[in-house]
Design an enzyme around this catalytic site. Structure first.
Site, PDB file in Angstrom:
ATOM      1  N   HIS A   1       0.849  -1.211   0.000  1.00  0.00           N
ATOM      2  CA  HIS A   1       0.000   0.000   0.000  1.00  0.00           C
ATOM      3  C   HIS A   1       0.878   1.253   0.000  1.00  0.00           C
ATOM      4  CE1 HIS A   1      -3.607   2.411   1.303  1.00  0.00           C
ATOM      5  NE2 HIS A   1      -2.642   3.179   1.797  1.00  0.00           N
ATOM      6  N   GLU A   2       1.888   1.267   0.869  1.00  0.00           N
ATOM      7  CA  GLU A   2       2.754   2.450   0.951  1.00  0.00           C
ATOM      8  C   GLU A   2       3.697   2.550  -0.254  1.00  0.00           C
ATOM      9  OE1 GLU A   2       1.941   4.637   3.022  1.00  0.00           O
ATOM     10  OE2 GLU A   2       0.563   3.271   4.044  1.00  0.00           O
TER      11      GLU A   2
ATOM     12  N   HIS B   1       2.078   4.425  -2.978  1.00  0.00           N
ATOM     13  CA  HIS B   1       2.182   5.879  -2.756  1.00  0.00           C
ATOM     14  C   HIS B   1       3.551   6.384  -3.209  1.00  0.00           C
ATOM     15  CE1 HIS B   1      -1.478   6.700  -0.578  1.00  0.00           C
ATOM     16  NE2 HIS B   1      -1.197   5.880   0.425  1.00  0.00           N
TER      17      HIS B   1
ATOM     18  N   ASP C   1      -4.788   7.605  -1.512  1.00  0.00           N
ATOM     19  CA  ASP C   1      -5.744   6.756  -0.813  1.00  0.00           C
ATOM     20  C   ASP C   1      -7.151   6.910  -1.384  1.00  0.00           C
ATOM     21  OD1 ASP C   1      -3.999   5.532   1.028  1.00  0.00           O
ATOM     22  OD2 ASP C   1      -4.008   7.334   2.276  1.00  0.00           O
TER      23      ASP C   1
END
Length: 903
Positions: A155-156, A159, A166
C-alpha cells in the site's frame, strides 16, 4: 473564443523525479537498490531486522500478483545505525544513507500512533519522499488493524513509487451518490459492510446504528464503516488492503469515480491502476511468464560508518575574480568549524590543472584540528581547471588514510569549465563515493550535476548572492538521521551599508536549539564594529568576535554553553569611508537529543526544467514528524545572471499545494530569465506567536480498521490512540530557519522578461451548498499565470448529471458570472447564484464546476466537481442502511455541502 492551452510539458513535468536522489532501479521486472534505514535513536533489536525481512519477502509476492506478474522486490539493503554493535555480516555502505532511504524506521515524535504512512506531496504520478514505519508497528501484531505488514508495505510502496493516493477519506467518510444513496467513501463499491457509532468506556465498547445529521444529510460525526470480514471484491489495495480478498488495484471498470477521496481529487478521477500503468516503471515492463516471483528478495545488511568528508576546492586562475577565492575560503572555514560533526574525518585537496592533497583525513576533535585544516586553505588562484585530477586526489586522500571511498563524501567546488570530466565518470561510479557539487559562477562545468546526480549527492549553484556558498556548505550536514548532528541555519543575510552607517537586526533562538551556536560576520573592505545582545541583556562586542588568521575578512563568536532562548539583537557599523557589503550568518544545533528541533528543508519538483513548463518549489517545515503551520515561508530563486525572484510559499491546499495544513509550503515557479543554473534558498519564519504544530494524523497512510463483521457479529479492534487536535497546546515559539534548496537547470528559455503562455492553475477546492433557493460556491482564487496574479474571469457550469459535467463540461448549462470579478491568487472566492432555468424540488441534486480564464484568453483545467443537494432531513430514528436510496418524497429544503474531487 476562449482558447484552452494544453502544454504537454506542463502535464508531463510532474512525472519527472524530484530533488531526492533514489538509487532504486527496475531491471527485468525486479526492483534493486531499495534502502530501509533504521534511525540512530531506535534501540538495538535483532527482531526488527528479522521482521523487516519477513515484511519485504511477503510484500514481494503480494506486489507481484497485484501488478499482474510485472514487478517484485529483488535486492534490498537494510542500513543499521552506528549506535548498534558491529557484526561480521554487516557490510560497508556505498551511497546508501538515512536521509536518502526509501523507507525509514523511526519512533514517532509525541505518541502519534503507529500508522504506516508515506510522505507524499507531489502531483498525481509523482514519486513520494519516504515511507515511515515505527519500530512498534514492525515488532507488534497489527494483523487485525492493518492486515499483514507485507500488504501494508505494498500500500505504501504504491504511494511512494507511483504517486497514487488513498481511496478512503477520514474527513469525509460518507457521501451521497448520484443515485441519492449514502455510500462509504471507498473503492470499489463492491466492498460491503455496515455503519455504526462505536462508544467505548472502561475497556468495553458498544455499537449502535448511525443517525442522519440534520445539518448535512449524511451520517452523524464519528459514524464508522465496518467491513464484512469475508468479501468477494478484489479491489482495492489503496482502500483496505487488510481484507483477505483484496489483491488488486481499482481499474477503470471497478473505479469509484464519485468517491470524495484524494485519488480522485489529485488524479482527475483516474483509477489507481491507470496511473500505475502510465508510470515509467510500467511503460517498458511486460508481465512475466512465471506464476510466482522468480526468487525471494536478497538482503544486504549495511552498517553506517563515521562520517568521512574530503573538500576538493578549485584554486584556478578564474577564482581570483569577484572575490571568489575569499568567498570559498569563508564558506569552507564555516563548514569546518560549524557544520561538520565532531568525530568526523576530514581531508582537503586543492586543484587547478594539477591537484595537491593539502590534508589527509584528520579526525575532528577540537578547535586545534579545525585550525590545522583551515590554515591550508588556498591563498592564491592561478592555473587551469582539471576536475578529474582533483577528484582522483580526493580518492587518494581518503585511501591513504586507511578509509574506503565507499560511503565517503566529497564536496567539489569549481568555477571553471572542464571538457575532460567524462574521463573519470567510470572511476567515480566504482568508488562508491558521494559527491556534492557546488558550481560557482556561470562558467562552471556543465557536467558537474552528472557527478552529484549519479552518486546521490547535493547540487548547488552560487553566483551574485554573496551568501550562496555559505548557504550551500551549511546544507551539507550529517546524513545519519541523528538530530544532534544536524546543523541548523538561523540567519544568512547580506547587507549593503553606506559609509559610517549602523544596521540592526534580530535573530530568534527558540527552546529546541541553542547548542554550538555561532554568530559569523564577514566584510569586503574593513572589519565593522559589532554589537550583539542576548535576550537577558548580556552584550558581546567586536573584541569578542575571533578573527581568522587567514585574512579572509571573517570573524566569529561561539556562544558559550547553550544560547539563551529569545530574541538576539545585533548591530553593525560600517566604519570605513566607503560603502561595503557585510554578511551575518548564524548556525546552531539541537538543544536536547530527546527533543527534535524545528527544521526546514526545500527542493524543486525536478532538477531540470524546459521553458515554458513550470516547476514547483517545495518547503517542508516540521518538528520531528509533526508539521509546523501558520508561518511565513519565502523562497528566493536566483537566475544564472544574478536576477532574484522572491516567492511567498503557501500551505493552502490550492494551486501547487496538494493538502492544506500539512506543513508543506508550495508555489509554482515560471519566471524564467534565460537558460542555465538557478539556485533556491528558503526562509521560514514564525513571528508574533502565530506558529503551531499540527497534531493531526498524516495523509497517505494505511487505514486503521476499527473492526470487522464476522458471521453477522461486529468484532471491534482496540480503539485507535487519539491525539487531540488541541491547537492551543500545540503552539510553538517564534523561530527563524534558513536552508538551501540546491540548484536546478533551465533550458529553452528566452533571455529577459517575456509573456507567459500558461493558463491559471486548476481549482481543486471548490465547495457548494444550498442557501434557501440559491447555491453558494467557495474556492481559492487561481492566478493569471498558474498561482500568480489574478485571473480575468470565470466560467461556471452546472448540471444534474455528474457524468455529463465530467465528460462534456463545455455543453453543460452556463451560470451568469458577469458580477463576479476574480481576486488575487490565493484569496478566498465566494459566489452565490440561483440555479436557473432548473426546476428545484426536494432532492434536486446539482453538480457544479469552474474554469478560470486569464488575460491572454487561456483557460485553466476544469475544477473538481462540487455537489449541492436540496432536501429536508428524515426523522432521526429513520436511518437508511449503507446504499439505501433516500426517497425524494422525504427530501425538502436542506443544504448539503460536499466536495467530489473529480474533474
Amino acid at each position: 473564443m476562449v482558447l484552452c492551452l494544453n502544454v504537454i510539458l506542463f502535464l508531463t513535468l510532474h512525472l519527472l523525479p524530484g530533488m531526492k536522489s533514489s538509487m532504486v532501479n527496475l531491471i527485468n521486472n525486479g526492483y534493486d537498490g531499495i534502502v530501509i534505514a533504521i534511525n540512530p535513536s531506535v534501540p538495538e533489536d535483532e527482531k526488527l531486522i528479522e521482521n523487516i525481512k519477513e515484511m519485504v519477502t511477503e510484500a514481494s509476492t503480494y506486489l507481484f500478483h497485484a501488478t499482474k506478474r510485472r514487478v517484485y522486490f529483488r535486492n534490498v539493503s537494510i542500513l543499521i545505525p552506528m549506535t548498534w554493535k558491529s557484526k561480521s555480516e554487516y557490510l560497508m555502505p556505498k551511497q546508501e544513507s538515512y536521509d536518502q532511504a526509501e523507507v525509514i524506521v523511526a519512533n514517532p515524535y509525541l505518541k502519534h500512533g503507529d500508522d504506516p504512512y508515506t510522505l507524499q506531496y507531489g502531483r498525481c504520478g509523482e514519486k513520494g519522499q519516504y515511507i515511515h514505519f515505527t519500530p512498534n508497528f514492525l515488532l507488534t501484531n497489527n494483523l487485525p488493524i492493518y492486515g499483514s505488514r507485507g500488504r501494508a508495505f505494498v500500500h505504501e510502496w504504491a504511494h511512494l513509487r507511483w504517486g497514487i493516493f488513498d481511496e478512503y477519506n477520514g474527513d469525509q467518510p460518507f457521501y451521497i451518490s448520484r443515485r441519492n444513496t449514502i455510500e462509504a467513501t471507498r473503492c470499489s463499491t463492491h466492498i460491503t459492510g455496515t455503519n455504526v457509532i462505536v462508544k467505548c468506556q472502561g475497556g468495553s465498547c458498544i455499537t449502535r446504528p448511525c443517525r442522519r445529521d440534520s445539518q448535512t444529510g449524511l451520517y452523524e460525526a464519528k459514524c464508522t464503516f465496518i467491513p464484512e470480514k469475508s468479501q468477494t471484491a478484489r479491489e482495492s489495495i489503496m482502500f483496505m488492503q487488510s481484507l483477505h480478498s483484496v489483491t488488486e488495484f481499482c481499474t477503470e471498470k471497478t473505479h469509484n469515480v464519485e468517491a470524495p477521496n484524494l485519488q480522485n481529487k489529485m488524479c482527475n478521477g483516474k483509477s489507481t491502476w491507470d496511473v500505475i500503468m502510465n508510470s515509467t516503471d510500467f511503460q517498458n515492463t511486460s508481465p512475466m511468464t512465471e506464476m510466482n516471483p522468480p526468487t525471494q528478495p536478497t538482503f544486504s545488511l549495511l552498517k553506517s560508518k563515521q562520517r568521512v568528508v574530503c573538500l576538493v576546492l578549485d584554486k584556478s586562475g578564474s577564482m581570483s575574480s569577484e572575490d571568489r577565492l575569499f568567498r570559498m575560503n569563508q564558506a569552507a572555514e564555516l563548514f569546518l568549524i560549524q557544520i561538520i560533526e565532531k568525530g568526523s574525518l576530514v581531508g582537503m585537496v586543492t586543484f587547478d590543472s594539477v591537484a595537491e592533497i593539502r590534508n589527509n583525513l584528520t579526525k575532528i576533535t577540537d578547535d586545534n584540528v579545525y585550525e590545522n585544516i583551515t590554515a591550508n586553505l588556498p591563498q592564491e588562484a592561478n592555473g587551469g581547471t582539471s576536475i578529474c585530477r582533483g577528484l582522483k586526489a580526493g580518492f587518494q586522500a581518503i585511501i591513504q588514510s586507511q578509509q574506503s571511498t565507499s560511503g565517503s563524501e566529497i564536496i567539489l567546488l569549481t568555477d571553471g569549465e572542464d571538457n575532460e570530466i567524462h574521463s573519470c565518470i567510470e572511476e567515480v561510479k566504482q568508488s562508491g563515493v558521494i559527491i556534492h557539487t557546488i558550481a560557482l559562477g556561470p562558467s562552471a562545468a556543465k557536467e558537474l550535476e552528472t557527478l552529484s546526480d549519479m552518486t546521490g549527492g547535493h547540487r548547488f549553484y552560487a553566483n551574485k548572492d554573496i551568501n550562496g556558498l555559505t548557504n550551500a556548505f551549511s546544507r551539507i550536514s550529517s546524513r545519519s538521521g541523528s538530530i544532534t548532528q544536524q546543523t541548523i541555519q538561523l540567519e544568512s543575510k547580506a547587507l549593503a551599508i553606506t559609509e559610517k552607517k549602523w544596521v540592526n537586526g534580530t535573530v530568534p533562538v527558540d527552546s529546541t536549539i541553542g547548542n554550538d551556536t555561532f554568530f559569523v560576520v564577514t566584510w569586503t573592505i574593513k572589519k565593522p564594529e559589532i554589537l550583539l545582545q542576548d535576550p537577558k541583556g548580556k552584550k558581546y562586542k567586536t573584541s569578542d568576535f575571533k578573527e581568522d588568521k587567514l585574512n579572509i575578512h571573517s570573524a566569529r563568536l561561539r556562544i558559550p554553553g547553550i544560547a539563551e532562548t529569545g530574541t538576539w539583537t545585533y548591530s553593525l557599523l560600517n566604519n570605513h569611508a566607503s560603502p561595503q557589503i557585510l554578511t551575518v550568518t548564524v548556525t546552531t544545533r539541537a538543544r536536547s537529543p530527546t527533543t527534535p528541533p524545528v527544521t526546514a528543508t526545500a527542493h524543486m519538483s525536478q532538477n531540470t526544467a524546459h521553458y515554458p513548463s513550470p516547476v514547483i518549489v517545495y518547503a517542508q517545515v516540521s518538528q520531528g514528524f509533526l508539521p509546523v503551520l501558520g508561518i511565513n515561508v519565502t523562497a528566493i530563486i536566483e537566475t544564472e545572471d544574478g536576477h532574484q525572484v522572491t516567492l511567498e510559499l503557501w500551505d493552502n491546499g490550492a494551486g501547487a499545494d496538494t493538502v492544506k495544513n500539512d506543513g508543506i509550503y508550495s508555489r509554482y515557479f515560471t519566471d524564467y530569465r534565460g537558460n542555465g543554473r538557478y539556485s533556491l534558498k528558503v526562509h521560514a519564519e514564525a513571528r508574533n506567536n502565530t506558529a503551531r504544530l499540527s497534531l493531526r494524523q498524516p495523509q497517505n497512510k494505511a487505514l486503521y480498521i476499527p473492526g470487522y463483521i464476522e458471521n453477522g457479529k461486529i468484532i471491534l479492534n482496540p480503539p485507535r490512540p487519539e491525539v487531540k487536535d488541541d491547537l492551543a497546546k500545540a503552539e510553538i515559539e517564534d523561530f527563524s530557519r534558513l536552508t538551501s534548496g540546491g540548484s536546478f537547470t533551465v533550458s529553452g528559455a528566452p533571455p529577459g522578461n517575456h509573456p507567459s503562455v500558461l493558463p491559471p492553475n486548476k481549482i481543486i477546492d471548490l465547495e457548494a451548498k444550498f442557501k434557501e433557493d440559491h447555491i453558494q460556491l467557495s474556492w481559492t482564487a487561481p492566478g493569471n499565470v498558474l498561482d500568480k496574479g489574478k485571473a480575468n474571469s470565470y466560467i461556471i457550469r452546472i448540471s444534474k448529471s455528474f457524468l455529463d459535467l465530467q465528460k462534456d463540461f463545455d455543453n453543460a448549462t452556463l451560470v451568469n458570472t458577469s458580477s463576479l470579478k476574480p481576486k488575487e491568487a490565493g484569496s478566498d472566492e465566494n459566489f452565490e447564484f440561483k440555479p436557473e432555468p432548473f426546476r428545484i424540488e426536494n432532492g434536486t441534486n446539482f453538480y457544479i464546476a469552474v474554469q478560470a480564464i486569464n488575460e491572454a484568453n487561456l483557460t485553466s483545467e476544469v475544477s473538481n466537481i462540487a455537489q449541492a443537494i436540496k432536501f429536508i432531513p428524515m426523522p432521526e430514528d429513520s436511518v437508511p442502511a449503507l446504499g439505501t436510496k433516500i426517497s425524494a418524497i422525504n427530501l425538502a429544503i436542506f443544504a448539503l455541502a460536499m466536495i467530489l474531487s473529480i474533474v
